[in-house]
Design a protein around this motif. Structure first.
Motif, PDB file in Angstrom:
ATOM      1  N   UNK A 351      68.704  10.277  28.161  1.00  7.47           N
ATOM      2  CA  UNK A 351      68.033  11.502  28.613  1.00  7.47           C
ATOM      3  C   UNK A 351      68.069  12.566  27.521  1.00  7.47           C
ATOM      4  N   UNK A 352      69.215  12.702  26.846  1.00  2.00           N
ATOM      5  CA  UNK A 352      69.300  13.655  25.745  1.00  2.00           C
ATOM      6  C   UNK A 352      68.317  13.323  24.633  1.00  2.00           C
ATOM      7  N   UNK A 353      68.197  12.036  24.315  1.00  2.00           N
ATOM      8  CA  UNK A 353      67.233  11.620  23.287  1.00  2.00           C
ATOM      9  C   UNK A 353      65.803  11.891  23.745  1.00  2.00           C
ATOM     10  N   UNK A 354      65.546  11.710  25.041  1.00  2.00           N
ATOM     11  CA  UNK A 354      64.201  11.980  25.567  1.00  2.00           C
ATOM     12  C   UNK A 354      63.852  13.462  25.445  1.00  2.00           C
ATOM     13  N   UNK A 355      64.828  14.329  25.724  1.00  2.00           N
ATOM     14  CA  UNK A 355      64.584  15.770  25.580  1.00  2.00           C
ATOM     15  C   UNK A 355      64.318  16.115  24.114  1.00  2.00           C
ATOM     16  N   UNK A 356      65.114  15.554  23.214  1.00  2.04           N
ATOM     17  CA  UNK A 356      64.889  15.776  21.779  1.00  2.04           C
ATOM     18  C   UNK A 356      63.500  15.299  21.367  1.00  2.04           C
ATOM     19  N   UNK A 357      63.086  14.177  21.925  1.00  2.00           N
ATOM     20  CA  UNK A 357      61.766  13.636  21.588  1.00  2.00           C
ATOM     21  C   UNK A 357      60.656  14.535  22.122  1.00  2.00           C
ATOM     22  N   UNK A 358      60.838  15.060  23.344  1.00  2.00           N
ATOM     23  CA  UNK A 358      59.836  15.965  23.914  1.00  2.00           C
ATOM     24  C   UNK A 358      59.682  17.233  23.087  1.00  2.00           C
ATOM     25  N   UNK A 359      60.794  17.690  22.536  1.00  2.00           N
ATOM     26  CA  UNK A 359      60.758  18.904  21.712  1.00  2.00           C
ATOM     27  C   UNK A 359      60.421  18.593  20.255  1.00  2.00           C
ATOM     28  N   UNK A 360      60.044  17.332  20.000  1.00  2.00           N
ATOM     29  CA  UNK A 360      59.624  16.882  18.667  1.00  2.00           C
ATOM     30  C   UNK A 360      60.724  17.105  17.624  1.00  2.00           C
ATOM     31  N   UNK A 361      61.968  16.861  18.026  1.00  2.00           N
ATOM     32  CA  UNK A 361      63.107  17.000  17.124  1.00  2.00           C
ATOM     33  C   UNK A 361      63.800  15.673  16.841  1.00  2.00           C
ATOM     34  N   UNK A 362      63.562  14.658  17.661  1.00  2.00           N
ATOM     35  CA  UNK A 362      64.266  13.392  17.486  1.00  2.00           C
ATOM     36  C   UNK A 362      63.825  12.672  16.218  1.00  2.00           C
ATOM     37  N   UNK A 363      62.523  12.490  16.067  1.00  2.00           N
ATOM     38  CA  UNK A 363      62.011  11.771  14.886  1.00  2.00           C
ATOM     39  C   UNK A 363      62.358  12.498  13.584  1.00  2.00           C
ATOM     40  N   UNK A 364      62.155  13.830  13.482  1.00  2.00           N
ATOM     41  CA  UNK A 364      62.562  14.518  12.245  1.00  2.00           C
ATOM     42  C   UNK A 364      64.056  14.399  11.955  1.00  2.00           C
ATOM     43  N   UNK A 365      64.882  14.443  13.014  1.00  2.00           N
ATOM     44  CA  UNK A 365      66.328  14.327  12.800  1.00  2.00           C
ATOM     45  C   UNK A 365      66.691  12.946  12.264  1.00  2.00           C
ATOM     46  N   UNK A 366      66.095  11.898  12.844  1.00  2.00           N
ATOM     47  CA  UNK A 366      66.374  10.536  12.386  1.00  2.00           C
ATOM     48  C   UNK A 366      65.877  10.333  10.952  1.00  2.00           C
ATOM     49  N   UNK A 367      64.679  10.848  10.661  1.00  2.00           N
ATOM     50  CA  UNK A 367      64.138  10.701   9.306  1.00  2.00           C
ATOM     51  C   UNK A 367      65.015  11.444   8.290  1.00  2.00           C
ATOM     52  N   UNK A 368      65.454  12.636   8.645  1.00  2.00           N
ATOM     53  CA  UNK A 368      66.306  13.399   7.749  1.00  2.00           C
ATOM     54  C   UNK A 368      67.642  12.686   7.529  1.00  2.00           C
ATOM     55  N   UNK A 369      68.208  12.139   8.601  1.00  2.00           N
ATOM     56  CA  UNK A 369      69.460  11.401   8.473  1.00  2.00           C
ATOM     57  C   UNK A 369      69.323  10.176   7.589  1.00  2.00           C
ATOM     58  N   UNK A 370      68.223   9.438   7.761  1.00  2.00           N
ATOM     59  CA  UNK A 370      67.976   8.256   6.923  1.00  2.00           C
ATOM     60  C   UNK A 370      67.766   8.660   5.466  1.00  2.00           C
ATOM     61  N   UNK A 371      67.033   9.758   5.262  1.00  2.00           N
ATOM     62  CA  UNK A 371      66.765  10.224   3.896  1.00  2.00           C
ATOM     63  C   UNK A 371      68.064  10.584   3.175  1.00  2.00           C
ATOM     64  N   UNK A 372      68.932  11.360   3.827  1.00  2.00           N
ATOM     65  CA  UNK A 372      70.185  11.777   3.196  1.00  2.00           C
ATOM     66  C   UNK A 372      71.098  10.572   2.974  1.00  2.00           C
ATOM     67  N   UNK A 373      71.182   9.689   3.974  1.00  2.00           N
ATOM     68  CA  UNK A 373      72.030   8.504   3.849  1.00  2.00           C
ATOM     69  C   UNK A 373      71.553   7.601   2.717  1.00  2.00           C
ATOM     70  N   UNK A 374      70.239   7.387   2.632  1.00  2.00           N
ATOM     71  CA  UNK A 374      69.687   6.544   1.560  1.00  2.00           C
ATOM     72  C   UNK A 374      70.013   7.134   0.193  1.00  2.00           C
ATOM     73  N   UNK A 375      69.898   8.454   0.092  1.00  2.00           N
ATOM     74  CA  UNK A 375      70.214   9.108  -1.177  1.00  2.00           C
ATOM     75  C   UNK A 375      71.673   8.878  -1.562  1.00  2.00           C
ATOM     76  N   UNK A 376      72.583   9.027  -0.589  1.00  2.00           N
ATOM     77  CA  UNK A 376      74.007   8.860  -0.870  1.00  2.00           C
ATOM     78  C   UNK A 376      74.305   7.439  -1.341  1.00  2.00           C
ATOM     79  N   UNK A 377      73.776   6.446  -0.634  1.00  2.00           N
ATOM     80  CA  UNK A 377      74.120   5.062  -0.969  1.00  2.00           C
ATOM     81  C   UNK A 377      73.401   4.576  -2.229  1.00  2.00           C
TER      82      UNK A 377
END
Length: 526
Positions: A351-377
């Protein structure tokens, strides 16, 4: 001078020049290493077997199968989700309203919120930019001295380097642990064990002292120069409610205590605690961003919090092991209750993820997390290749020889190593320094007799100071980019100077009283 020494020093110098020229960090480290390795092979001074060992080094326990590093993407995701859910705005709003009516109140609020954000996100750039955008205009509007305001924000933003759960401390734990094992091999003794939990525990006391020093400096300004930090006037906003304080301030604190408490008490590994942090961040974000249209989803999120309490209570009251001889009906009831509560918890998480998705924050958060993680590794892989080639030329022996040749014995070597890291911190991000410099200077320092946990905390404080020091401090660049146009760069630099002095004080305190960094890890280990 031997050819290997020339190539080792030339390789290091070429990497620094390429990084200063603006080339990609990971590709620069890996590319320079490959070029010099091929040159060494052509000249017959580099062992070919070292390059063939690189794939197994990447795939093995050093990087891809390193359980410690699994916590990195999880903590990054936790920080990104909290940042996008406006938790920082809530914290600053609440702290400013609670403290704003006294001299220096907004300054106190910035420091305390900076410490909380450091413990929540551990990402320096995000913390500095967020507080600059939210707090600086308000402080300037209330006639705060620009130098004090910018200095407090920049210094508070760098707390993410030292206050756990910090990404810096996780990466530093891995690097220092490998260096300690290498030093133990040279000394012919059993391996030193340096865990993430050790560094988290070791950083707590110095981190709290540093926060206290920041608050004392603002209090001194409020006492002797009250016109530099006046109280808030003409505040027309609605009074804070108990619910706002409990949720906006209490919920992030509860999440921080849950993550750190799980690690320091030994209940969970850093990776497991990071997973707890991500789940908690999703639930908090769901509640923070929900509105009237999300009533059912927010109810599920609240039910998830309640289910956690049920699981913890059931686990402490009932023996849930079904395979033992004396397992009775109560154990089966307890297992059933725990299963139902677990299903409710995961429903709340969705449900929390659904709310984040409705507010269009879930996808940007996941993309940002993947971007930073990829840079680190990617940097980690490039730095691993760089270190491998540098050692192939005997670079580790060169560094050890240089440290031993510095006047003043082991303390002179320590000061020399810290100065090198401090200067490099002007030009390189902490990730490059941790992956490239720390593995080179730490083994000889440990061989000289320094405690690895104490060394790691000193290094973290040192890097934090270089982040704040003009003219190249990264935190100052972040603040300059987000500050209003009327704020001068010279004012930002001037404002950082007193806080640099406080940083040097805490470094000297930890250096002269090692127990500040080693006592809590020793207690937690018992």
């Amino acid at each position: 001078m031997e050819l290997e020494v020339v190539l080792a020093l030339g390789m290091f110098a070429a990497a620094i020049i390429a990084l200063l020229a603006g080339y990609s960090v990971a590709l620069t480290l890996g590319g320079i290493a490959l070029i010099f390795a091929l040159l060494g092979l052509a000249l017959g001074v580099f062992p070919e077997s070292l390059l063939s060992n690189l794939p197994s080094r990447v795939q093995g326990g050093a990087i891809m199968q390193n359980e410690t590093l699994v916590a990195v993407p999880l903590f990054i995701l936790m920080g990104v989700i909290l940042e996008r859910s406006k938790v920082a705005e809530d914290l600053l709003h609440i702290a400013s309203r609670l403290l704003g009516r006294i001299n220096g109140g907004l300054g106190y609020a910035v420091v305390l919120v900076g410490a909380l954000l450091a413990a929540s996100t551990g990402i320096v750039g995000a913390t500095v930019i967020t507080m600059t955008l939210i707090a600086l205009p308000s402080m300037l509007q209330q006639k705060y001295d620009t130098r004090l305001a910018t200095g407090a924000i920049a210094a508070s933003g760098t707390l993410g380097q030292i206050i756990p759960p910090s990404i810096v401390l996780i990466l530093l734990a891995d690097a220092v642990s490998n260096a300690a094992s290498q030093a133990a091999s040279q000394m012919g003794i059993g391996a030193f064990v340096v865990s993430v939990g050790d560094l988290f525990a070791g950083a707590l006391i110095p981190g709290f002292i540093l926060v206290g020093l920041y608050l004392i400096w603002i209090a001194i300004n409020a006492w002797f120069r009250p016109h530099h930090c006046p109280p808030v006037v003409d505040d027309t906003s609605d009074p804070l409610t108990r619910k706002e304080v409990l949720f906006g301030l209490g919920a992030p604190l509860l999440l921080i205590f849950a993550v750190l408490g799980a690690i320091l008490s030994g209940i969970a590994t850093p990776t497991e605690a990071a997973a707890i942090g991500v789940a908690g961040a999703i639930l908090l974000a769901g509640l923070r961003l929900s509105d009237d249209d999300d009533a059912f989803l927010s109810a599920l999120v609240l039910a998830a919090f309640a289910s956690l309490a049920v699981i913890i209570f059931t686990r402490n009251v009932v023996d849930l092991r079904l395979g033992v001889a004396d397992a009775g009906a109560l154990a089966y009831v307890g297992v059933g209750i725990s299963l139902i509560a677990t299903i409710i918890f995961f429903a709340g998480l969705l449900a929390g993820m659904a709310i984040l998705n409705r507010k269009q924050q879930l996808s940007p958060a996941l993309k940002s997390g993947v971007h930073i993680t990829s840079m680190v590794f990617l940097i980690l892989i490039g730095a691993s290749l760089f270190s491998l080639v540098f050692r192939g030329f005997g670079g580790d022996e060169i560094v050890a020889g240089l440290l031993h040749s510095i006047p003043g014995g082991k303390w002179g070597a320590l000061v020399g190593a810290m100065l090198v890291m401090f200067v490099l911190g002007f030009f390189l991000d902490f990730i490059e320094i941790i992956f490239v410099v720390v593995p080179l200077v730490t083994p000889p320092l440990i061989v000289m007799g320094f405690d690895p946990v104490w060394l790691a905390i000193l290094m973290a404080l040192n890097l934090q100071t270089s982040f704040l020091t003009p003219p190249f401090g990264f935190a100052l660049f972040y603040l300059r980019g987000a500050a209003p146009e009327g704020v001068k760069t010279s004012e930002i630099w001037h404002g950082a100077v007193p806080f640099i002095g406080l940083q040097l004080i805490i470094i000297l305190l930890v250096a002269s009283m090692p127990w500040l960094a080693t006592w809590l890890p020793s207690v937690a280990a018992k």
